[in-house]
Design an enzyme around this catalytic site. Structure first.
Site, PDB file in Angstrom:
ATOM      1  N   ASP A  43      36.962  31.998  37.099  1.00 46.54           N
ATOM      2  CA  ASP A  43      37.808  30.886  36.683  1.00 46.54           C
ATOM      3  C   ASP A  43      38.757  30.494  37.807  1.00 46.54           C
ATOM      4  OD1 ASP A  43      39.119  29.416  34.052  1.00 46.54           O
ATOM      5  OD2 ASP A  43      40.654  30.017  35.508  1.00 46.54           O
ATOM      6  N   TYR A  61      44.807  25.627  42.344  1.00 42.41           N
ATOM      7  CA  TYR A  61      44.973  26.949  42.963  1.00 42.41           C
ATOM      8  C   TYR A  61      44.685  26.916  44.466  1.00 42.41           C
ATOM      9  CZ  TYR A  61      44.440  28.449  38.051  1.00 42.41           C
ATOM     10  OH  TYR A  61      44.546  28.607  36.692  1.00 42.41           O
ATOM     11  N   LYS A  76      39.234  23.210  37.183  1.00 38.35           N
ATOM     12  CA  LYS A  76      40.099  22.346  36.377  1.00 38.35           C
ATOM     13  C   LYS A  76      40.630  21.169  37.179  1.00 38.35           C
ATOM     14  CE  LYS A  76      41.751  26.699  34.405  1.00 38.35           C
ATOM     15  NZ  LYS A  76      41.520  27.554  35.610  1.00 38.35           N
ATOM     16  N   HIS A 104      43.393  20.426  33.110  1.00 37.90           N
ATOM     17  CA  HIS A 104      44.252  21.602  33.259  1.00 37.90           C
ATOM     18  C   HIS A 104      45.487  21.550  32.355  1.00 37.90           C
ATOM     19  CE1 HIS A 104      45.509  24.776  36.498  1.00 37.90           C
ATOM     20  NE2 HIS A 104      45.777  25.175  35.277  1.00 37.90           N
ATOM     21  N   ARG A 129      41.990  47.913  39.597  1.00 37.47           N
ATOM     22  CA  ARG A 129      42.345  47.172  38.387  1.00 37.47           C
ATOM     23  C   ARG A 129      41.264  46.163  38.013  1.00 37.47           C
ATOM     24  NH1 ARG A 129      47.855  47.012  40.517  1.00 37.47           N
ATOM     25  NH2 ARG A 129      49.068  48.635  39.471  1.00 37.47           N
TER      26      ARG A 129
END
Length: 274
Positions: A41, A46, A71, A104, A232
């Protein structure tokens, strides 16, 4: 996998790249793909779509096995502007098609989101995107689209985590067969410190993050946790080896506090162009 309202299947677990610097994006996405993620995504805002596309190509994985979401920026709302923006996002990604394209934010101060949605309908009708949806849309925004357009959004991507569940909005989405996708699914880490979560994690011998992500999974939310830490990234993917009981699900659901972390869709109006 979650089946969207047009029959397209989306991996329920995704990898988000919000706030990952452009220089680090390809490496992080490649790591995620190696671990097993198949849903990435991103967003034009970004500024890292190029890194996502590079990772997709470098992975060697068949394109049909990957699901890429991106987006539309606030500063590119409007029918013609949205069509141009989609062409430009494909160029940055280096792809012929994305799997899911979202508006978005509703950005109601400029009041062009309905026009942008009509442009997405055009791109979808032309077969240039597999599914279209929205992000951060509240009930009033969804109501307007329902009155003024023909295609029901496949997805509404919203801030959603144990302490901010947006239950009314989630219920409306379910009623209209709009899949709910949770961003900031861990409450940006804050939700992991609650005693109810840590107690459940201890009982299952898993991490607090895995507990919260499992809660989302059992509620059929699509999730897009983000990390640049390989450990993670792997941990956030490994949520299949246990299940939460009804009592454990209820204990996490009762953490609702109504405290939003991110921006308010009724007022957020930055162009997102920088």
């Amino acid at each position: 996998m979650i089946t969207l309202n047009n029959g397209v299947r989306i991996p329920q677990r995704g990898f988000g790249v919000f706030q990952i610097p452009p220089a680090d994006t390809q490496r992080a996405v490649e790591q995620a793909l190696e671990i097993g993620y198949r849903h990435i995504d991103t967003a034009a805002a970004y500024n890292n779509e190029a890194g996502v596309g590079a990772a997709v190509r470098a992975s060697g994985l068949p394109r049909q096995e990957l699901f890429v979401t991106t987006k539309l920026r606030n500063g590119e709302h409007g029918y013609d502007a949205t069509l141009r923006a989609y062409d430009e996002t494909l160029q940055r990604l280096g792809l012929d098609q994305v799997d899911l394209y979202l508006v978005h934010w509703p950005n109601p101060t400029v009041d062009l989101y309905a026009e942008s949605w009509r442009a997405l309908e055009r791109v979808y009708a032309d077969g240039r995107v597999r599914a279209i949806g929205v992000s951060n849309f509240l009930p009033e925004h969804l109501e307007r689209l329902a009155k003024e357009s023909d295609v029901v959004p496949a997805v509404n991507q919203i801030e959603l985590h144990p302490t901010y569940q947006q239950r009314e909005l989630t219920r409306l989405c379910r009623e209209r067969s709009i899949a709910v996708e949770a961003y900031s699914p861990l409450g940006q880490g804050a939700d992991l410190e609650h005693p109810a979560v840590t107690a459940i994690a201890t009982a299952h011998q898993v991490t607090a993050a895995q507990v919260v992500l499992r809660w989302h999974m059992q509620l059929r939310h699509i999730i897009i946790p983000k990390s640049v830490n390989p450990g993670r990234i792997r941990e956030n993917f490994a949520v299949d080896g246990f299940a939460l009981s009804d009592d454990e699900m209820r204990a996490i659901t009762e953490l609702e506090s109504g405290n939003r972390i991110g921006n308010d869709p009724r007022t957020f109006a930055l162009s997102q162009i920088r």
